[in-house]
Design a protein around this motif. Structure first.
Motif, PDB file in Angstrom:
ATOM      1  N   ALA A   1      17.026  31.718 -14.822  1.00  0.00           N
ATOM      2  CA  ALA A   1      16.766  30.679 -15.819  1.00  0.00           C
ATOM      3  C   ALA A   1      17.962  29.745 -15.967  1.00  0.00           C
ATOM      4  N   GLN A   2      19.175  30.292 -15.939  1.00  0.00           N
ATOM      5  CA  GLN A   2      20.376  29.449 -16.028  1.00  0.00           C
ATOM      6  C   GLN A   2      20.458  28.508 -14.831  1.00  0.00           C
ATOM      7  N   LEU A   3      20.099  29.010 -13.657  1.00  0.00           N
ATOM      8  CA  LEU A   3      20.156  28.184 -12.450  1.00  0.00           C
ATOM      9  C   LEU A   3      19.108  27.074 -12.494  1.00  0.00           C
ATOM     10  N   GLU A   4      17.902  27.419 -12.910  1.00  0.00           N
ATOM     11  CA  GLU A   4      16.843  26.418 -12.953  1.00  0.00           C
ATOM     12  C   GLU A   4      17.031  25.443 -14.110  1.00  0.00           C
ATOM     13  N   LEU A   5      17.793  25.850 -15.117  1.00  0.00           N
ATOM     14  CA  LEU A   5      18.100  24.925 -16.209  1.00  0.00           C
ATOM     15  C   LEU A   5      18.959  23.760 -15.710  1.00  0.00           C
ATOM     16  N   ILE A   6      19.841  24.045 -14.776  1.00  0.00           N
ATOM     17  CA  ILE A   6      20.654  22.964 -14.182  1.00  0.00           C
ATOM     18  C   ILE A   6      19.732  21.933 -13.529  1.00  0.00           C
ATOM     19  N   TYR A   7      18.769  22.431 -12.751  1.00  0.00           N
ATOM     20  CA  TYR A   7      17.831  21.537 -12.063  1.00  0.00           C
ATOM     21  C   TYR A   7      16.990  20.751 -13.065  1.00  0.00           C
ATOM     22  N   ALA A   8      16.534  21.413 -14.115  1.00  0.00           N
ATOM     23  CA  ALA A   8      15.711  20.725 -15.112  1.00  0.00           C
ATOM     24  C   ALA A   8      16.493  19.623 -15.816  1.00  0.00           C
ATOM     25  N   TYR A   9      17.741  19.886 -16.162  1.00  0.00           N
ATOM     26  CA  TYR A   9      18.585  18.847 -16.757  1.00  0.00           C
ATOM     27  C   TYR A   9      18.760  17.676 -15.785  1.00  0.00           C
TER      28      TYR A   9
ATOM     29  N   PRO B   1      18.920  37.340 -23.075  1.00  0.00           N
ATOM     30  CA  PRO B   1      20.166  36.997 -22.358  1.00  0.00           C
ATOM     31  C   PRO B   1      20.510  37.983 -21.245  1.00  0.00           C
ATOM     32  N   PHE B   2      19.987  39.191 -21.288  1.00  0.00           N
ATOM     33  CA  PHE B   2      20.294  40.177 -20.253  1.00  0.00           C
ATOM     34  C   PHE B   2      19.030  40.613 -19.501  1.00  0.00           C
ATOM     35  N   GLY B   3      18.010  39.793 -19.560  1.00  0.00           N
ATOM     36  CA  GLY B   3      16.760  40.115 -18.887  1.00  0.00           C
ATOM     37  C   GLY B   3      16.823  39.870 -17.396  1.00  0.00           C
ATOM     38  N   ARG B   4      15.746  40.210 -16.722  1.00  0.00           N
ATOM     39  CA  ARG B   4      15.706  40.083 -15.259  1.00  0.00           C
ATOM     40  C   ARG B   4      15.669  38.626 -14.804  1.00  0.00           C
ATOM     41  N   TYR B   5      15.233  37.710 -15.701  1.00  0.00           N
ATOM     42  CA  TYR B   5      15.142  36.294 -15.334  1.00  0.00           C
ATOM     43  C   TYR B   5      16.288  35.454 -15.914  1.00  0.00           C
ATOM     44  N   ALA B   6      17.252  36.099 -16.552  1.00  0.00           N
ATOM     45  CA  ALA B   6      18.296  35.347 -17.256  1.00  0.00           C
ATOM     46  C   ALA B   6      19.109  34.473 -16.300  1.00  0.00           C
ATOM     47  N   GLU B   7      19.594  35.059 -15.217  1.00  0.00           N
ATOM     48  CA  GLU B   7      20.421  34.304 -14.274  1.00  0.00           C
ATOM     49  C   GLU B   7      19.603  33.203 -13.599  1.00  0.00           C
TER      50      GLU B   7
ATOM     51  N   GLU C   1       6.323  35.832 -19.390  1.00  0.00           N
ATOM     52  CA  GLU C   1       5.452  34.725 -19.784  1.00  0.00           C
ATOM     53  C   GLU C   1       6.254  33.443 -20.011  1.00  0.00           C
ATOM     54  N   LEU C   2       7.411  33.575 -20.607  1.00  0.00           N
ATOM     55  CA  LEU C   2       8.269  32.395 -20.781  1.00  0.00           C
ATOM     56  C   LEU C   2       8.689  31.814 -19.431  1.00  0.00           C
ATOM     57  N   TYR C   3       9.063  32.683 -18.527  1.00  0.00           N
ATOM     58  CA  TYR C   3       9.484  32.208 -17.210  1.00  0.00           C
ATOM     59  C   TYR C   3       8.322  31.534 -16.488  1.00  0.00           C
ATOM     60  N   GLN C   4       7.136  32.121 -16.568  1.00  0.00           N
ATOM     61  CA  GLN C   4       5.962  31.525 -15.938  1.00  0.00           C
ATOM     62  C   GLN C   4       5.646  30.166 -16.552  1.00  0.00           C
ATOM     63  N   GLN C   5       5.794  30.073 -17.866  1.00  0.00           N
ATOM     64  CA  GLN C   5       5.545  28.794 -18.536  1.00  0.00           C
ATOM     65  C   GLN C   5       6.563  27.732 -18.086  1.00  0.00           C
ATOM     66  N   ALA C   6       7.827  28.137 -17.951  1.00  0.00           N
ATOM     67  CA  ALA C   6       8.847  27.200 -17.479  1.00  0.00           C
ATOM     68  C   ALA C   6       8.532  26.711 -16.067  1.00  0.00           C
ATOM     69  N   GLN C   7       8.039  27.624 -15.197  1.00  0.00           N
ATOM     70  CA  GLN C   7       7.679  27.227 -13.846  1.00  0.00           C
ATOM     71  C   GLN C   7       6.527  26.220 -13.848  1.00  0.00           C
ATOM     72  N   GLU C   8       5.584  26.409 -14.727  1.00  0.00           N
ATOM     73  CA  GLU C   8       4.478  25.462 -14.815  1.00  0.00           C
ATOM     74  C   GLU C   8       4.962  24.090 -15.264  1.00  0.00           C
ATOM     75  N   HIS C   9       5.884  24.057 -16.205  1.00  0.00           N
ATOM     76  CA  HIS C   9       6.444  22.766 -16.650  1.00  0.00           C
ATOM     77  C   HIS C   9       7.190  22.079 -15.510  1.00  0.00           C
ATOM     78  N   LEU C  10       7.935  22.840 -14.737  1.00  0.00           N
ATOM     79  CA  LEU C  10       8.655  22.257 -13.604  1.00  0.00           C
ATOM     80  C   LEU C  10       7.685  21.725 -12.563  1.00  0.00           C
ATOM     81  N   ASP C  11       6.619  22.483 -12.282  1.00  0.00           N
ATOM     82  CA  ASP C  11       5.634  22.037 -11.291  1.00  0.00           C
ATOM     83  C   ASP C  11       4.922  20.776 -11.742  1.00  0.00           C
ATOM     84  N   ASN C  12       4.756  20.607 -13.054  1.00  0.00           N
ATOM     85  CA  ASN C  12       4.072  19.430 -13.606  1.00  0.00           C
ATOM     86  C   ASN C  12       5.040  18.297 -13.932  1.00  0.00           C
ATOM     87  N   THR C  13       6.307  18.449 -13.509  1.00  0.00           N
ATOM     88  CA  THR C  13       7.378  17.467 -13.783  1.00  0.00           C
ATOM     89  C   THR C  13       7.555  17.205 -15.271  1.00  0.00           C
TER      90      THR C  13
END
Length: 331
Positions: free
Chosen positions: A69-77, A61-67, A32-44
């Motif tokens: 999330a780190q990659l998409e955090l670079i893009y969001a910054y 930190p060791f979940g299936r979306y951890a890596e 759900e957190l990952y889906q919410q982050a994707q929605e924020h990215l889609d809405n700029t």
């Protein structure tokens, strides 16, 4: 129109800064957190995306979306106009996941963050000359894109990185030319010649090479280094016959020769010449130093002078009281 746009941007930025801090539900699952982050990215909504991705990484930190999330955090910054944070996140991802399938994307985003670091809001709406700004971020961006191209030549981001490297190389070369021209105006001819030679030696196949040769020619002429000036001019004529410094095949300096006459001579339009013209390579300051040295040697009593003490080149006549009162300005 541009002023209105700038005021609108400033208003929106102030409103965003004054808005309440985002609260993320602690009961949300990783998906759900990952889906919410994707929605924020889609809405700029990049600030919200940054906060959500950081929360996802800290909670799982060791979940299936951890890596991811780190990659998409670079893009969001990067999209949120936080270049330093984007570069730090990219360096962290590269260090932690050097064998990741998308590590080339981290290198690419790191280069983009440096590429846009000097391009703030003003640069987007005002005609700023980027070649006259501090080239530190441009050098960083060039080096990061070079790392991407050398490590991952088959990456889908390599073609764009190469195109940006060409632009950055031209920008860095033009910056060196601006510095060299500044030295010419300041009559620092050795420094100007060195800058021009640096462009010729290190930025081949850029438009600035012709300017570098022209600056070398002018600086060497001012220094009376005729052989070096002739060599630089011959190279300029051979490779850049249409350069603006060449008129009908003759070299035209960009800066007028400095007027080395005294203030009295310039004020009287040369009717009163207080000083003889300076020989090549000498300045008024060097002449003053030589005069002070001779006066100091003459002031030493004969009984105190060592046998091998340096002597003045020729005996000087006694100075008049007017000469001493005016410190030799009207000799």
């Amino acid at each position: 129109m541009q002023v209105k746009r700038l005021l609108l941007i400033a208003t929106l930025a102030l409103t965003a800064a004054c808005s309440s801090k985002q609260v993320i539900d602690e009961n949300l699952s990783e998906a759900e957190l990952y889906q919410q982050a994707q929605e924020h990215l889609d809405n700029t909504s990049y600030t919200s995306a940054v906060n959500t991705l950081k929360a996802l990484e800290s909670r799982y930190p060791f979940g299936r979306y951890a890596e991811q999330a780190q990659l998409e955090l670079i893009y969001a910054y990067y999209k949120n106009q936080e270049p330093e944070a984007a570069k730090a996140a990219a360096e962290r991802f590269i260090r932690l996941h050097p064998q990741h399938a998308d590590v080339d994307y981290a290198w690419y985003l790191k280069g983009l963050a440096s590429f846009d670091q000097d391009r703030g809001l003003l640069a987007r709406f005002l005609p700023l000359d980027m070649t006259k700004r501090d080239p530190g971020a441009a050098r960083d961006s060039f080096n990061e894109f070079a790392q991407l191209v050398s490590r991952y030549p088959n990456s889908r981001y390599a073609p764009d990185a190469k195109a940006r490297m060409i632009y950055l190389r031209n920008l860095l070369a033009t910056y060196e030319i601006h510095v060299a021209r500044y030295y010419l105006k300041r009559e620092a001819y050795i420094a100007a010649a060195n800058r021009g030679r640096y462009v010729v030696e290190n930025f081949q196949q850029t438009p600035a090479v012709g300017d570098g040769l022209a600056i070398m020619t002018e600086a060497y002429q001012r220094l009376s280094l005729d052989d070096l000036a002739a060599s630089s001019l011959a190279t300029l004529k051979l490779n850049y016959p249409e350069h603006p410094s060449l008129e009908s095949g003759e070299f035209v300096p960009s800066e007028e020769e400095a007027d080395t006459r005294s203030w009295l001579s310039r004020a009287t339009l040369g009717l009163i010449e207080s000083d003889a013209p300076l020989p090549p390579g000498q300045t008024r300051a060097s002449q003053d130093m030589e005069r002070l040295y001779r006066d100091a040697v003459e002031a030493i009593p004969a009984e105190l002078q060592p046998e091998n003490a340096p002597q003045a080149d020729a005996p000087n006549p006694p100075r008049s009281w007017w000469s001493r009162l005016s410190f030799g300005l009207f000799d």
